[in-house]
Design an enzyme around this catalytic site. Structure first.
Site, PDB file in Angstrom:
ATOM      1  N   GLY A 148      19.041  37.847  30.816  1.00 18.43           N
ATOM      2  CA  GLY A 148      20.364  37.730  30.613  1.00 18.43           C
ATOM      3  C   GLY A 148      21.185  37.383  32.196  1.00 18.43           C
ATOM      4  O   GLY A 148      20.447  37.648  33.117  1.00 18.43           O
ATOM      5  N   CYS A 149      22.293  36.835  32.208  1.00 20.22           N
ATOM      6  CA  CYS A 149      22.724  36.296  33.493  1.00 20.22           C
ATOM      7  C   CYS A 149      23.201  37.487  34.439  1.00 20.22           C
ATOM      8  O   CYS A 149      23.127  37.696  35.310  1.00 20.22           O
ATOM      9  CB  CYS A 149      23.747  35.249  33.277  1.00 20.22           C
ATOM     10  SG  CYS A 149      25.154  35.608  32.237  1.00 20.22           S
TER      11      CYS A 149
END
Length: 342
Positions: A148-149
């Site tokens: 996930g960013c």
């Protein structure tokens, strides 16, 4: 030899970012692009900023001939990818940009994503795609799960500190600001210009954000015991970028030295001089992550600030970095573009 790749979900933001970056890649050719509702359209009609490129037309996934494809990027929605990947040829290398294979424990996946995992055998096979910490595993992998960013940003700020044990593991707070492209391209009422511009708000607060599953998994593995960080993300009215302000209990000089030493040889991770703070404007459109450390007026506390572009280093750039390793190509190929400024 040029590797041929397919991009599934090319009509979304991360799909378009993959195309933008791969356009100058010397070792990869885009051989197929897929989309659902936009199948049959030219990429230039979906994303006019790419009209200068000679690209394949968008197709349905089941129309793609994977026999000549070396690697497939999956930029598909969560829960969709596991079904698609399960149906792809077992000889095909895959870099997944969704959340479907990030969590190793099927029970944790169900907890955070609200439904059972339908491809548990593949979930066990997947390698977590935080490149700088899983290089050897990624090189040998067939399936890599991109992070996930938000999870990537927090981990770059914290992993070396947790590994060294130079901070209090029970007193970690992550306050994160994210650009709106991290929410994807689908139409959502709360992301309309009139609803979003001119203000900001927190979301998934109170320990509800799904990326906490990644923090729990990765930080606990590093520490050898459960680590539970506090984490609140906020949505800002900007297109790109993440800024994570991380509050820790530890000696500021040691915190800075630990990060600087850990990332000294990393091309994409830049630790600033002590006291200097990074900005999202300095990494926009690039695969770089900048990290700054300052002390606090309360002795024995430090603040770590990390910034990256959620579409590049947080997603599509990371995916290409991993693909380069999987294909035996230079890790930095196609990713040395300077940030866009102003």
């Amino acid at each position: 030899m040029t590797a041929k790749v397919a991009i599934l979900g090319a009509s979304g933001y991360t799909g378009a970012e993959l195309v933008r970056l791969l356009a100058t890649h010397q070792g990869i050719e885009i051989a197929a692009l897929s989309a659902d509702r936009k199948a049959g359209m030219a990429m230039a009609d979906v994303f006019p900023f790419l009209r200068h490129l000679d690209l394949p037309k968008l197709q349905k996934i089941d129309e793609i001939d994977f026999s000549g494809i070396d690697l497939c990027f999956c930029a598909l929605p969560h829960a969709t990818t596991q079904q698609v990947v399960a149906a792809l040829p077992r000889t095909l290398k895959i870099v997944d940009l969704s959340a479907d294979f990030r969590l190793r424990d099927p029970a944790e996946y169900e907890r955070w994503y609200g439904q059972p995992h339908t491809a548990i055998d593949l979930q066990k096979e997947a390698v977590y795609g935080l490149t700088e910490f899983y290089r050897d595993e990624i090189r040998a992998a067939r399936l890599v799960a991109g992070t996930g960013c938000n999870a990537a940003t927090g981990q770059y700020a914290l992993r070396p500190l947790i590994s060294k044990g130079c901070i209090d593991l029970d007193d970690i707070l992550i306050d994160l600001k994210a650009g709106v492209s991290g929410a994807g391209r689908s139409l959502k009422e709360n992301l309309l210009h009139a609803e979003l511009s001119g203000g900001t708000h927190s979301y998934s607060a109170g320990g509800k954000h799904r990326h906490l599953g990644e923090f729990d998994q990765e930080f606990s593995a590093l520490a050898g015991r459960p680590v539970r960080v506090r984490f609140t993300p906020h949505l800002l009215p900007m297109n790109r970028g993440i800024l994570a302000t991380v509050y820790v209990r530890g000696n500021p000089a040691e915190v800075h030295e630990t990060l600087a030493t850990a990332y000294r040889d990393e091309v994409f991770l830049k630790v600033l001089p002590f006291g200097a703070l990074p900005s999202t404007r300095d990494i926009a459109g690039s695969n770089f992550c900048h990290i700054g450390v300052i002390g606090d007026r309360v002795p024995g506390h430090a603040t770590v600030i990390a910034v990256l572009d959620n579409l590049t280093k947080g997603s599509s750039g990371q995916a290409i970095q991993n693909a380069n390793l999987m294909l035996g190509l230079p890790e930095t190929e196609g990713l040395m573009l300077a940030p866009v400024f102003p």
